[in-house]
Design a protein around this motif. Structure first.
Motif, PDB file in Angstrom:
ATOM      1  N   ARG A 268      -0.092  -3.850   7.223  1.00  0.00           N
ATOM      2  CA  ARG A 268      -1.495  -3.294   7.786  1.00  0.00           C
ATOM      3  C   ARG A 268      -1.357  -2.096   8.400  1.00  0.00           C
ATOM      4  N   ARG A 271       0.030   0.978   5.824  1.00  0.00           N
ATOM      5  CA  ARG A 271      -1.158   1.244   4.912  1.00  0.00           C
ATOM      6  C   ARG A 271      -2.094   2.152   5.520  1.00  0.00           C
ATOM      7  N   ASN A 277       3.921   0.354   1.071  1.00  0.00           N
ATOM      8  CA  ASN A 277       3.561  -1.021   1.597  1.00  0.00           C
ATOM      9  C   ASN A 277       4.668  -2.001   1.478  1.00  0.00           C
TER      10      ASN A 277
END
Length: 278
Positions: A268, A271, A277
């Motif tokens: 997270r 991102r 990713n």
């Protein structure tokens, strides 16, 4: 501000993913049982993790097969049986949601403020129940959010100050958790604090463009902080949570907890920062 602490589902085994969903469903059922159907809308990943980790610490995690009231035609699924950890997480979920709406009603502008005012009013009866269920918890959250509001109203340019204020609020929540062993409770509280700091920072980083446009407070915008500084602060916060968690090991469902703390929060963060990713 909430909903960031979720697993990296692609790295979980099927058994582990089903186990995680069992905690999520249990929290949903507890919120619906202790509060209202409306309150279920506030259900978030952060409090699902709280329920999971707290059950692991106190050794409560027995499953039962149950149907979902919203999906009555589906087969029964594993759901964690009711216990004090799940109910505590439900109280935290509702209390944080109401105080967040109160905060937004004060700080946001335009449509966001209108939505916050409506949501706060609708959730107020549930928050009154939360005060009856756990008055000290609600008092601690109110005090922490008020301190955070004071820093935001003063346009504090020190990013650490508001992040630490929310971390302190989450630490108090951890200290009020139903854990008999004081050493474990302190370690659990430290883990909550690290995650709280990370949640505040990643939310602020995500909102910088919107906050700049609306003129809302954002510590990153005021400080003029760049991506490199944000990356250091975010990953240091995750590391603090991980270090505290290590003091709790071994615990049940450790693989799921570690997936969330290391893989999920890390993914997270990358991102949010605009990185890869993987």
């Amino acid at each position: 501000m909430f909903g960031y602490v979720e697993p990296d589902k692609g790295e979980l085994k099927v058994r582990e993913l089903n186990r995680y969903k069992a905690f999520y469903c249990a929290l949903c059922k507890s919120i619906g049982g202790r509060y209202s159907e409306l309150a279920r809308i506030t259900l978030n990943y952060d409090c699902a993790f709280l329920a999971l980790a707290l059950c692991a610490v106190i050794g409560k995690g027995k499953c039962a097969m149950k149907r979902c009231g919203y999906k009555p035609f589906e087969k029964p699924k594993p759901v964690i049986e009711p216990n004090e950890a799940i109910d505590f997480a439900a109280d935290v979920n509702v209390a944080l949601a109401w105080n967040k709406l109160k905060d937004d009603n004060i700080d946001e502008k335009g449509l966001k403020r209108v939505k916050a005012a409506f949501g706060r009013g609708a959730l107020t009866p549930d928050y009154k129940k939360a005060k009856r269920h756990n008055g000290p918890l609600c008092a601690a959250i109110e005090a922490g959010i008020e301190q955070l509001n004071g820093l935001e109203r003063s346009q504090c340019a020190d990013i650490d100050a508001p992040a630490d204020a929310f971390a302190a609020t989450m630490r108090q929540i951890g200290l009020l958790a139903p854990i008999d062993d004081m050493l474990k409770r302190k370690a659990f509280a430290a883990m909550c604090a690290g995650l709280g700091r990370w949640i505040y920072l990643i939310d602020a980083w995500d909102d910088r463009a919107d906050d700049k446009q609306t003129g809302s407070y954002n510590a990153f915008n005021i400080a003029g902080a760049d991506r490199e500084r944000a990356e250091i602060m975010l990953f240091n916060s995750i590391k603090e949570a991980e270090s505290a968690y290590l003091l709790l090991k071994p615990v049940d469902d450790g693989g799921i907890i570690e997936n969330i703390l290391i893989n999920g929060c890390g993914l997270r963060t990358r991102r949010a920062l605009g990185g890869e990713n993987d």
